[in-house]
Enzyme design. Structure first.
Site, PDB file in Angstrom:
ATOM      1  N   TYR A   1      -1.333   1.471 -22.039  1.00  0.00           N
ATOM      2  CA  TYR A   1      -0.907   1.568 -20.628  1.00  0.00           C
ATOM      3  C   TYR A   1      -2.034   1.083 -19.718  1.00  0.00           C
ATOM      4  CZ  TYR A   1       0.264   3.797 -16.132  1.00  0.00           C
ATOM      5  OH  TYR A   1       0.511   4.047 -14.797  1.00  0.00           O
TER       6      TYR A   1
ATOM      7  N   SER B   1      -3.088   1.371 -11.429  1.00  0.00           N
ATOM      8  CA  SER B   1      -3.359   2.762 -11.809  1.00  0.00           C
ATOM      9  C   SER B   1      -4.864   2.998 -11.909  1.00  0.00           C
ATOM     10  CB  SER B   1      -2.725   3.050 -13.173  1.00  0.00           C
ATOM     11  OG  SER B   1      -3.192   4.276 -13.694  1.00  0.00           O
TER      12      SER B   1
HETATM   13  N1  LIG Z   1       2.553   9.242 -12.028  1.00  0.00           N
HETATM   14  C1  LIG Z   1       1.273   8.962 -12.107  1.00  0.00           C
HETATM   15  O1  LIG Z   1       0.439   9.847 -12.366  1.00  0.00           O
HETATM   16  C2  LIG Z   1       0.781   7.562 -11.837  1.00  0.00           C
HETATM   17  C3  LIG Z   1      -0.593   7.336 -11.771  1.00  0.00           C
HETATM   18  C4  LIG Z   1      -1.075   6.056 -11.491  1.00  0.00           C
HETATM   19  C5  LIG Z   1      -0.185   5.018 -11.277  1.00  0.00           C
HETATM   20  N2  LIG Z   1       1.158   5.261 -11.351  1.00  0.00           N
HETATM   21  C6  LIG Z   1       2.039   4.136 -11.093  1.00  0.00           C
HETATM   22  O2  LIG Z   1       2.834   4.431  -9.963  1.00  0.00           O
HETATM   23  C7  LIG Z   1       4.071   3.710 -10.062  1.00  0.00           C
HETATM   24  C8  LIG Z   1       5.234   4.637  -9.839  1.00  0.00           C
HETATM   25  O3  LIG Z   1       5.266   5.577 -10.889  1.00  0.00           O
HETATM   26  P1  LIG Z   1       5.935   7.010 -10.736  1.00  0.00           P
HETATM   27  O4  LIG Z   1       4.867   7.995 -10.965  1.00  0.00           O
HETATM   28  O5  LIG Z   1       6.754   7.058  -9.512  1.00  0.00           O
HETATM   29  O6  LIG Z   1       6.810   6.999 -12.056  1.00  0.00           O
HETATM   30  P2  LIG Z   1       8.379   7.201 -12.272  1.00  0.00           P
HETATM   31  O7  LIG Z   1       8.557   7.176 -13.738  1.00  0.00           O
HETATM   32  O8  LIG Z   1       8.840   8.370 -11.484  1.00  0.00           O
HETATM   33  O9  LIG Z   1       8.964   5.859 -11.627  1.00  0.00           O
HETATM   34  C9  LIG Z   1       8.956   4.612 -12.267  1.00  0.00           C
HETATM   35  C10 LIG Z   1      10.303   3.983 -12.019  1.00  0.00           C
HETATM   36  O10 LIG Z   1      10.316   2.677 -12.598  1.00  0.00           O
HETATM   37  C11 LIG Z   1      11.594   2.504 -13.195  1.00  0.00           C
HETATM   38  N3  LIG Z   1      11.535   1.508 -14.258  1.00  0.00           N
HETATM   39  C12 LIG Z   1      10.904   1.615 -15.449  1.00  0.00           C
HETATM   40  N4  LIG Z   1      11.105   0.530 -16.181  1.00  0.00           N
HETATM   41  C13 LIG Z   1      11.892  -0.299 -15.454  1.00  0.00           C
HETATM   42  C14 LIG Z   1      12.455  -1.567 -15.700  1.00  0.00           C
HETATM   43  N5  LIG Z   1      12.256  -2.224 -16.847  1.00  0.00           N
HETATM   44  N6  LIG Z   1      13.226  -2.125 -14.741  1.00  0.00           N
HETATM   45  C15 LIG Z   1      13.444  -1.475 -13.570  1.00  0.00           C
HETATM   46  N7  LIG Z   1      12.936  -0.262 -13.288  1.00  0.00           N
HETATM   47  C16 LIG Z   1      12.163   0.326 -14.221  1.00  0.00           C
HETATM   48  C17 LIG Z   1      11.943   3.872 -13.750  1.00  0.00           C
HETATM   49  O11 LIG Z   1      13.330   3.998 -14.004  1.00  0.00           O
HETATM   50  C18 LIG Z   1      11.438   4.783 -12.663  1.00  0.00           C
HETATM   51  O12 LIG Z   1      12.436   5.073 -11.710  1.00  0.00           O
HETATM   52  C19 LIG Z   1       4.053   3.046 -11.438  1.00  0.00           C
HETATM   53  O13 LIG Z   1       3.632   1.709 -11.301  1.00  0.00           O
HETATM   54  C20 LIG Z   1       3.018   3.847 -12.199  1.00  0.00           C
HETATM   55  O14 LIG Z   1       2.469   3.136 -13.266  1.00  0.00           O
HETATM   56  C21 LIG Z   1       1.664   6.496 -11.620  1.00  0.00           C
END
Ligand SMILES: NC(=O)c1ccc[n+]([C@@H]2O[C@H](COP(=O)([O-])OP(=O)(O)OC[C@H]3O[C@@H](n4cnc5c(N)ncnc54)[C@H](O)[C@@H]3O)[C@@H](O)[C@H]2O)c1
Length: 255
Positions: free
Chosen positions: A155, A142
């Protein structure tokens, strides 16, 4: 001829915004998909959307903190397709809180899902990659690993730990396997909206505006814009890249 033809890709978090976009893109690019998520309905929805694209899909619901989940996924993929080529560690949780409101449980949960689980998945999958002649690991970190922001201490620490993990794993597996990480900026998914709920209601608009303003395009990324970089790093197009930490944040760190 597609970029990922015949490759077997393990994708965690495939029920989420970025994970679903990655599963769809990988399938469109010819990969066989072994995917998991803890949210069963969302994972099933991804499986449903994949039906139009590919029949080479394996879907196992589970918690990635439990090593049995990745073990089942990896074993099933190897049994069906003979090996594993790509591991996309995308699943994560976001818990936003001011530094003094985070609990020990919050901190431990963030580290377990966002850093220890990817580490455990790497330990399980690398021997399979070596057996099938090599592979590529893509860890989704991230912007929070590169820059701080309000209500992100625990986080961001977990995502910075994933960056450290990525660089060191790259050394250990260098002969056969590449290991890279991406650091996305704000993406328009449920996770980003969830962070905002940690702010008092009257501060949410300002917090959203701050995140938007840091990105030079003045907008959030779409999940598919992040998936595109994951696919690049998973494919042989990035064959001379390992140990890299790739910002995908519309200039957030250019300030
Ligand atoms: N959304 C943002 O602004 C953002 C920014 C930077 C990085 N990210 C990273 O991008 C990636 C994807 O995030 P996203 O935005 O699609 O979020 P999201 O919440 O839509 O997706 C995350 C997924 O991970 C699953 N998950 C969570 N805990 C779990 C577990 N213990 N076992 C199995 N599955 C699990 C959730 O059910 C969800 O479907 C993540 O690594 C997040 O940290 C997101």
């Amino acid at each position: 001829m597609h970029r990922l033809d015949g490759k077997v890709a393990l994708i965690t978090g495939a029920g989420g915004g970025v994970g679903r976009a990655a599963a769809l893109l990988f399938a469109q690019e010819g990969a066989r998909i072994a995917m998991t998520d803890i949210a069963e309905d969302n994972l099933n929805e991804t499986a449903r959307q994949l039906e139009d694209v590919s029949s080479e899909v394996l879907s196992i619901m589970g918690d990635i903190v439990d090593t049995a989940t990745i073990d089942r996924l990896a074993s099933s993929a190897v049994e069906r397709w003979g090996g594993i080529d790509v591991l996309a560690n995308i699943a994560a949780i976001q818990i936003g809180a001011s530094y003094d409101a985070y609990t020990k449980e919050d901190f431990d949960a963030l580290m377990a899902v966002n850093c220890r689980a990817p580490f455990q998945a790497i330990q399980r999958v690398v021997p399979e990659m070596k057996r099938s002649g090599g592979g590529s690991i893509v860890n989704v970190s991230s912007i929070g690993a590169l820059a701080g922001y309000a209500h992100g201490a625990a986080y961001c620490a977990s995502k910075a730990a994933l960056v450290g993990l990525t660089r060191s794993i790259a050394f250990d597996v260098a002969e056969d396997v590449r290991c890279n990480a991406i650091c996305p900026g704000a993406i328009d998914t449920p996770m980003a909206r969830q962070l905002l709920t940690s702010f008092p209601e009257e501060e949410r608009e300002a917090a959203w505006a701050t995140f938007t303003a840091r990105q030079l395009m003045k907008r959030f990324a779409s999940p598919s814009e992040i998936a595109a970089v994951i696919a690049f790093l998973g494919s042989d197009e990035s064959s001379f890249m390992t140990g890299a930490i790739v910002p995908v944040e519309a200039g957030w760190t250019a300030w």
